[in-house]
Design a protein around this motif. Structure first.
Motif, PDB file in Angstrom:
ATOM      1  N   GLY A  60      31.031-142.405 -49.517  1.00  0.00           N
ATOM      2  CA  GLY A  60      30.035-141.883 -50.548  1.00  0.00           C
ATOM      3  C   GLY A  60      29.954-140.299 -50.526  1.00  0.00           C
ATOM      4  N   ALA A  61      30.784-139.547 -50.019  1.00  0.00           N
ATOM      5  CA  ALA A  61      30.791-138.171 -49.931  1.00  0.00           C
ATOM      6  C   ALA A  61      31.169-137.540 -51.363  1.00  0.00           C
ATOM      7  N   PHE A  71      65.369-136.687 -30.448  1.00  0.00           N
ATOM      8  CA  PHE A  71      65.840-137.878 -31.423  1.00  0.00           C
ATOM      9  C   PHE A  71      64.909-139.181 -30.810  1.00  0.00           C
ATOM     10  N   VAL A  72      64.366-139.492 -31.792  1.00  0.00           N
ATOM     11  CA  VAL A  72      63.344-140.675 -31.784  1.00  0.00           C
ATOM     12  C   VAL A  72      63.938-141.823 -32.838  1.00  0.00           C
ATOM     13  N   PRO A  73      64.167-142.866 -32.086  1.00  0.00           N
ATOM     14  CA  PRO A  73      64.714-144.009 -33.077  1.00  0.00           C
ATOM     15  C   PRO A  73      63.690-144.542 -33.723  1.00  0.00           C
ATOM     16  N   ASP A  74      62.460-144.911 -33.389  1.00  0.00           N
ATOM     17  CA  ASP A  74      61.567-145.480 -34.523  1.00  0.00           C
ATOM     18  C   ASP A  74      60.253-144.422 -34.439  1.00  0.00           C
ATOM     19  N   TYR A  75      59.871-144.332 -35.581  1.00  0.00           N
ATOM     20  CA  TYR A  75      58.908-143.230 -35.818  1.00  0.00           C
ATOM     21  C   TYR A  75      58.311-143.340 -37.230  1.00  0.00           C
ATOM     22  N   ARG A  76      57.112-142.983 -37.192  1.00  0.00           N
ATOM     23  CA  ARG A  76      56.286-142.856 -38.209  1.00  0.00           C
ATOM     24  C   ARG A  76      55.224-141.627 -38.302  1.00  0.00           C
ATOM     25  N   ALA A  77      55.115-141.038 -39.307  1.00  0.00           N
ATOM     26  CA  ALA A  77      54.317-139.948 -39.290  1.00  0.00           C
ATOM     27  C   ALA A  77      53.803-139.656 -40.776  1.00  0.00           C
ATOM     28  N   GLU A  78      52.365-139.757 -40.735  1.00  0.00           N
ATOM     29  CA  GLU A  78      51.482-139.601 -41.904  1.00  0.00           C
ATOM     30  C   GLU A  78      50.342-138.200 -41.867  1.00  0.00           C
ATOM     31  N   ALA A  79      50.441-137.670 -42.942  1.00  0.00           N
ATOM     32  CA  ALA A  79      49.509-136.454 -43.047  1.00  0.00           C
ATOM     33  C   ALA A  79      48.754-136.350 -44.431  1.00  0.00           C
ATOM     34  N   ARG A  80      47.600-135.864 -44.530  1.00  0.00           N
ATOM     35  CA  ARG A  80      46.832-135.813 -45.586  1.00  0.00           C
ATOM     36  C   ARG A  80      46.104-134.320 -45.526  1.00  0.00           C
ATOM     37  N   ALA A  81      46.242-133.768 -46.734  1.00  0.00           N
ATOM     38  CA  ALA A  81      45.490-132.707 -46.884  1.00  0.00           C
ATOM     39  C   ALA A  81      44.106-132.821 -47.626  1.00  0.00           C
ATOM     40  N   ILE A  82      42.948-132.489 -47.146  1.00  0.00           N
ATOM     41  CA  ILE A  82      41.717-132.978 -47.223  1.00  0.00           C
ATOM     42  C   ILE A  82      40.782-131.762 -48.238  1.00  0.00           C
ATOM     43  N   LEU A  83      40.108-131.819 -49.002  1.00  0.00           N
ATOM     44  CA  LEU A  83      39.408-130.918 -49.816  1.00  0.00           C
ATOM     45  C   LEU A  83      38.079-130.812 -49.054  1.00  0.00           C
ATOM     46  N   THR A  84      37.684-129.795 -49.025  1.00  0.00           N
ATOM     47  CA  THR A  84      36.272-129.453 -48.267  1.00  0.00           C
ATOM     48  C   THR A  84      35.628-128.288 -49.087  1.00  0.00           C
ATOM     49  N   ASP A 124      24.410-129.109 -51.453  1.00  0.00           N
ATOM     50  CA  ASP A 124      24.877-129.852 -50.048  1.00  0.00           C
ATOM     51  C   ASP A 124      26.515-129.540 -50.125  1.00  0.00           C
ATOM     52  N   ALA A 125      26.682-128.582 -49.076  1.00  0.00           N
ATOM     53  CA  ALA A 125      28.320-128.519 -48.855  1.00  0.00           C
ATOM     54  C   ALA A 125      28.970-129.322 -47.904  1.00  0.00           C
ATOM     55  N   LEU A 126      30.336-129.642 -48.282  1.00  0.00           N
ATOM     56  CA  LEU A 126      31.056-130.694 -47.252  1.00  0.00           C
ATOM     57  C   LEU A 126      31.853-129.398 -46.297  1.00  0.00           C
ATOM     58  N   ILE A 127      31.359-129.411 -45.208  1.00  0.00           N
ATOM     59  CA  ILE A 127      31.894-128.507 -44.272  1.00  0.00           C
ATOM     60  C   ILE A 127      32.666-129.410 -43.205  1.00  0.00           C
ATOM     61  N   GLY A 128      33.805-129.338 -43.265  1.00  0.00           N
ATOM     62  CA  GLY A 128      34.418-130.223 -42.357  1.00  0.00           C
ATOM     63  C   GLY A 128      35.156-131.525 -42.725  1.00  0.00           C
ATOM     64  N   LEU A 129      36.101-132.042 -41.852  1.00  0.00           N
ATOM     65  CA  LEU A 129      36.880-133.460 -42.167  1.00  0.00           C
ATOM     66  C   LEU A 129      35.854-134.414 -42.363  1.00  0.00           C
ATOM     67  N   ASP A 130      34.893-134.497 -41.116  1.00  0.00           N
ATOM     68  CA  ASP A 130      34.113-135.822 -41.290  1.00  0.00           C
ATOM     69  C   ASP A 130      33.059-135.714 -42.559  1.00  0.00           C
ATOM     70  N   ALA A 131      32.597-134.599 -43.229  1.00  0.00           N
ATOM     71  CA  ALA A 131      31.811-134.655 -43.973  1.00  0.00           C
ATOM     72  C   ALA A 131      32.751-134.980 -45.266  1.00  0.00           C
TER      73      ALA A 131
END
Length: 936
Positions: free
Chosen positions: A323-324, A513-526, A311-318
């Motif tokens: 329990g993936a 220019f943005v006074p208040d800022y939050r940015a988060e990113a993840r690299a996900i293995l599939t 079984d392969a994990l194809i895509g972010l949801d998988a």
């Protein structure tokens, strides 16, 4: 000497020994010369031309008639040589690019025009373009643009955006005087034709599949047909013995050193050959090596390997499901890495906004689709290995190959060939570890060329992204806060996933220019093909979300989208999301303001058209801005340039930055010549070679003009100072290089330095300088605060489109692109970069999406053709960056980033449809319009 019945065409590498192992020879005329060629009549003409005759200007990009790089003339008509059996040309006249000047009436004019217009960038498609254009001009008394575009429709180009090619063909029909490029004291800023352009138009440029030694063995990889599977290898010795011509079968057990590599050493996780389990479709488990004919004829379906699909994990949801399974055991939750930038109080900033907008956006895998598949050969030379292959990162290749072979880096020599397009994917190793292991083990040259399906199946892609963003502003249009999160599918192995996850949060504010800022990113293995670098490292995907939401916010506040951006644009004094104050060189507002006249015209024209439209066509105009940090994010990324005065009076420029079509061979030479104060023609280029050129870093992240260019400026100035000291002259003296001498003139004084009597250094130079530049940056803290880049490029695009609401099809009518390049070292080449970036942005917006396991060719995977790319007007803003050479910045990535969101905003202007998943294919647009009740 050759047999009496053989005559090699003089223009196709004379003296190459023919292979006469077939019972009959066919008579034909090749490039004007009668000859007889012995070959299998069923062989592809492209293979016969390249392998039997040496006409390697005939390029092979697909072997399926999709790309047109192999186009030749047969009795004056353009034909794909890869789809033509050799026996079909018996008794006929064949003309390749090597013979186009003598074999067609328009060939000479076309070659000159291509050079003058900068129409050959990487050059891999240029032979096909020239041959097709020659056929059209020779039969068309009065050519026009529509006819030219039609004639070139069968040849794909991934670099240029086609505009300069079309202009060159029209110029060839009515030649005009080209601007002279002679030295006049101002080399930087001149439209100098590409210094490496002649081999590209002559068909003599050497790419990865060209110029192999005659005795080179061929290697093919045995690859997984499954996204994930366990496997067991059978009796390899028996299989090899049963297949004459196979010299060796290689597996992980044959790797002398570390069976692992990766572009970021701390994240290296990809094996040369998988052991026990494969993690993506196309992963290699073995390689077969042998005589070329035997290896080409092999049916690898019978190779002794047993597969157990899993079984392969194809895509972010998988991959993110509870329990993936873990793609890699040491990456909990399948999260490879996280990136974060935060300042201020985002919740308070959004609460203070008079209006907020939110959206979720999805982007897919995008294939680089360079016309040159990965290729190269390796040979063992004593206790060293030499590799000639297409690459963007020779020193990175050197270090990883050394680890794979278990030898010192100094024992590896990387000789980059010409690169037929890269765009980031050729930063990662491809053929190099396979051919290195084979050549090291066998002691014979070994070459490898990826097939087009193999290239698409196995090489890195643009990261698919799933992006969420909320933006707030006051009623007068001033931004208050941005909250961004993004997950990026990095596939089975790391590649450049960490870079994407860290670069995107820095850029997700856009150039505002943005006074208040939050940015988060993840690299996900599939369990998909690894995703890596592709012209922007995740920033183009982010811009699809951010720039569309800016339009939503402006329109919701009753403000003009362009003026909203101008109001919020970063300036020299306003801090970025990381707290960095840019100072001089922040030309974002100027880029946006440059679009004002065209913006007003385009919006009014579209609205007038729509007001009277009675059919299904609607028009729209959209705008988007961009910024991009040049170079590595908060990391050292130096370049070193060596420049030397030779005893013969010429200047050697050791320039190790690989030119993948962007023009570094020309631009770096212009900078060096300007700094030294000599004629550009006085320079001899010593191109990338890890034995001969210092490390100029990788060709990526829009860093070469900025970083290597600055090193070239410093080295040029240092050599100039040394020459002036020797002449006892002041800083304003003029230097002229002559035969065995240098003349230094200062006012009425003139001193001639005879170089013959001067001692030379270990490189053979009487005077030399070597300088390194490493951009000043600072590490980012836990909240991503700091100075991640020394220089940013800025830009804004205006896209005008026409949409058929019944079919869902979109046609881009025109793009106006304004870019702050700091100092335009070579406006001709910058325009080519912008036009090519626009073309790739059109693909991202409207047509390109790779689905693992499908579309592994260039007729299912679509890229823009000459008929898809509109005229592009480029506006160059020069807001000099003090850290850059003569103020210059990079522009490679920048040119792509704003195109897609500008098109998507134009679709909204035309129809009211907001596109949240790209590409915006006709079916998706049609479904969206039906959902809006948007039928015309």
């Amino acid at each position: 000497m050759p047999p009496a019945n053989w005559s090699a065409a003089p223009s196709c590498r004379p003296g190459r020994p023919p292979v006469l192992d077939q019972p009959a020879a066919f008579a034909l005329t090749l490039n004007g010369e009668p000859c007889r060629i012995a070959a299998d009549p069923g062989a592809r003409l492209s293979a016969v031309l390249r392998d039997r005759v040496g006409c390697e200007g005939t390029k092979i990009g697909c072997n399926a008639g999709d790309c047109g790089a192999c186009t030749v003339l047969i009795d004056g008509e353009p034909v794909c040589a890869c789809l033509t059996a050799f026996g079909q040309v018996a008794g006929r006249a064949v003309v390749t690019v090597e013979g186009i000047e003598a074999g067609t009436r328009s060939g000479a004019a076309l070659k000159a025009a291509m050079l003058a217009r900068g129409a050959a960038q990487c050059g891999i498609c240029t032979p096909g373009m020239l041959v097709s254009a020659a056929a059209y001009l020779d039969r068309t008394p009065v050519p026009d643009e529509a006819g030219v575009r039609d004639a070139l429709g069968g040849v794909l180009c991934r670099c240029t955006g086609y505009g300069k090619i079309v202009e060159a063909v029209l110029d060839a029909a009515a030649p005009k005087g080209a601007e002279a490029a002679a030295f006049d004291g101002g080399i930087v800023g001149r439209r100098v034709p590409r210094l490496d352009g002649v081999p590209k138009v002559d068909g003599t440029e050497r790419y990865g599949a060209d110029g192999w030694p005659a005795e080179t063995l061929l290697l093919r990889a045995v690859r997984s047909p499954h996204h994930r599977a366990r496997f067991t290898l059978g009796d390899l010795d028996a299989w090899r013995a049963a297949h004459p011509g196979v010299v060796a079968v290689l597996t992980a057990a044959d790797v002398p050193g570390r069976n692992l590599y990766g572009v970021i050493p701390a994240f290296a996780d990809q094996p040369v050959f998988a052991t026990g389990e494969v993690r993506f479709r196309g992963e290699a488990v073995a390689a077969v090596v042998g005589d070329r004919a035997a290896i080409e004829a092999l049916d690898l379906a019978g190779f002794p390997v047993a597969w157990e699909p899993l079984d392969a994990l194809i895509g972010l949801d998988a991959a993110l499901a509870d329990g993936a399974a873990l793609v890699q055991a040491n990456r909990p939750g399948n999260v490879l890495v996280r990136g974060r930038v935060a300042k201020g109080d985002v919740a308070a900033g959004l609460a203070a906004a008079d209006r907020t907008v939110s959206g979720r956006f999805t982007t897919g895998f995008v294939e680089h689709a360079y016309i040159e598949p990965e290729a190269g050969f390796a040979r063992r030379v004593g206790d060293r290995i030499e590799i000639a292959a297409c690459t963007q990162a020779p020193y990175m290749d050197r270090d990883d190959v050394a680890l794979v072979l278990g030898i010192a880096p100094e024992q590896v020599r990387i000789l980059p060939t010409a690169v037929g397009g890269g765009f980031g994917s050729k930063l990662d190793l491809s053929v190099q570890p396979f051919i290195a292991v084979a050549a090291w083990r066998l002691g014979r040259p070994v070459g490898m060329v990826y097939s087009r399906p193999e290239s698409i199946m196995t090489t890195t892609k643009r990261h698919p992204g799933r992006l969420a963003m909320t933006v707030g502003a006051t009623r007068d249009g001033r931004l208050t806060a941005i909250d961004f999160s993004g997950d990026f599918d990095t596939g089975a192995y790391a590649s450049w996933g960490p870079t994407v996850a860290n670069r995107v949060p820095v850029h997700a504010s856009g150039p505002y220019f943005v006074p208040d800022y939050r940015a988060e990113a993840r690299a996900i293995l599939t369990h998909s093909v690894p995703a890596g670098a592709f012209r922007g490292f995740g920033v183009p995907q982010m811009a699809v979300a951010q720039e569309q939401l800016f339009d939503e916010l402006a329109l919701g506040l009753g403000l003009d989208p362009l003026e909203f951006r101008i109001l919020n644009a970063l300036t020299a004094e306003t801090p970025t999301a990381t707290g960095q104050v840019l100072g001089a060189g922040a030309g974002m507002r100027a880029c946006l303001e440059a679009l004002r006249p065209d913006w007003a015209r385009a919006r009014a024209a579209a609205e007038a058209f729509n007001a009277t439209a009675t059919g299904t066509l609607r028009r729209g105009a959209g705008v988007a801005g961009m910024w991009y940090g040049c170079g590595n994010t908060s990391m050292s990324n130096p370049s070193t340039i060596r420049i030397g005065l030779k005893p013969d009076g010429r200047i050697a420029l050791h320039q190790g930055a690989v030119d993948i079509g962007q023009g570094s061979n020309t631009v770096i030479a212009q900078i060096a010549a300007e700094a030294l104060g000599v004629d550009l023609a006085a320079l001899d280029l010593v191109s990338a070679d890890t034995d001969l050129t210092p490390d100029c870093g990788k060709t990526s992240a829009s860093r070469q003009t900025f970083v290597t260019g600055r090193a070239a400026e410093l080295a040029g100035r240092a050599l100039r100072a040394a020459i002036l000291r020797l002449a006892n002259a002041g800083p304003d003296a003029a230097i002229v290089c002559g035969a065995g001498r240098v003349i230094v003139a200062e006012g009425e004084a003139r001193r001639e330095i005879d170089l013959a009597g001067l001692a030379v250094d270990r490189h053979g130079y009487v005077l030399a300088a070597e300088e390194t530049f490493d951009p000043p940056t600072s590490p980012l803290d836990a909240n991503g605060q700091g100075d991640p880049y020394a220089v940013y490029g800025f830009g804004a695009h205006l896209a005008e489109i026409e949409i058929d609401t019944a079919l869902g099809t979109v046609r881009v009518l025109h793009v106006t692109a304004a870019h702050d390049v700091g100092r335009a070292v070579n406006p001709l080449l910058i325009e080519g970069q912008v036009e090519g970036g626009v073309a790739q942005g059109i693909g991202l917006a409207l047509m390109e999406e790779f689905i693992p396991g499908r579309g592994e060719n260039l007729h299912d995977y679509l890229i823009p053709t000459v008929g898809d790319v509109p005229p592009v007007t480029t506006i160059l803003i020069e807001d000099g960056a003090p850290a850059g050479p003569f103020g210059a910045k990079g522009v490679g990535e920048q040119a792509l980033i704003p195109t897609a969101p500008a098109i998507l905003n134009a679709i909204h202007h035309a129809t009211g449809l907001r596109v949240t998943r790209v590409p915006a294919t006709p079916d998706r647009i049609r479904a969206g319009l039906v959902g809006l009740g948007g039928q015309a």
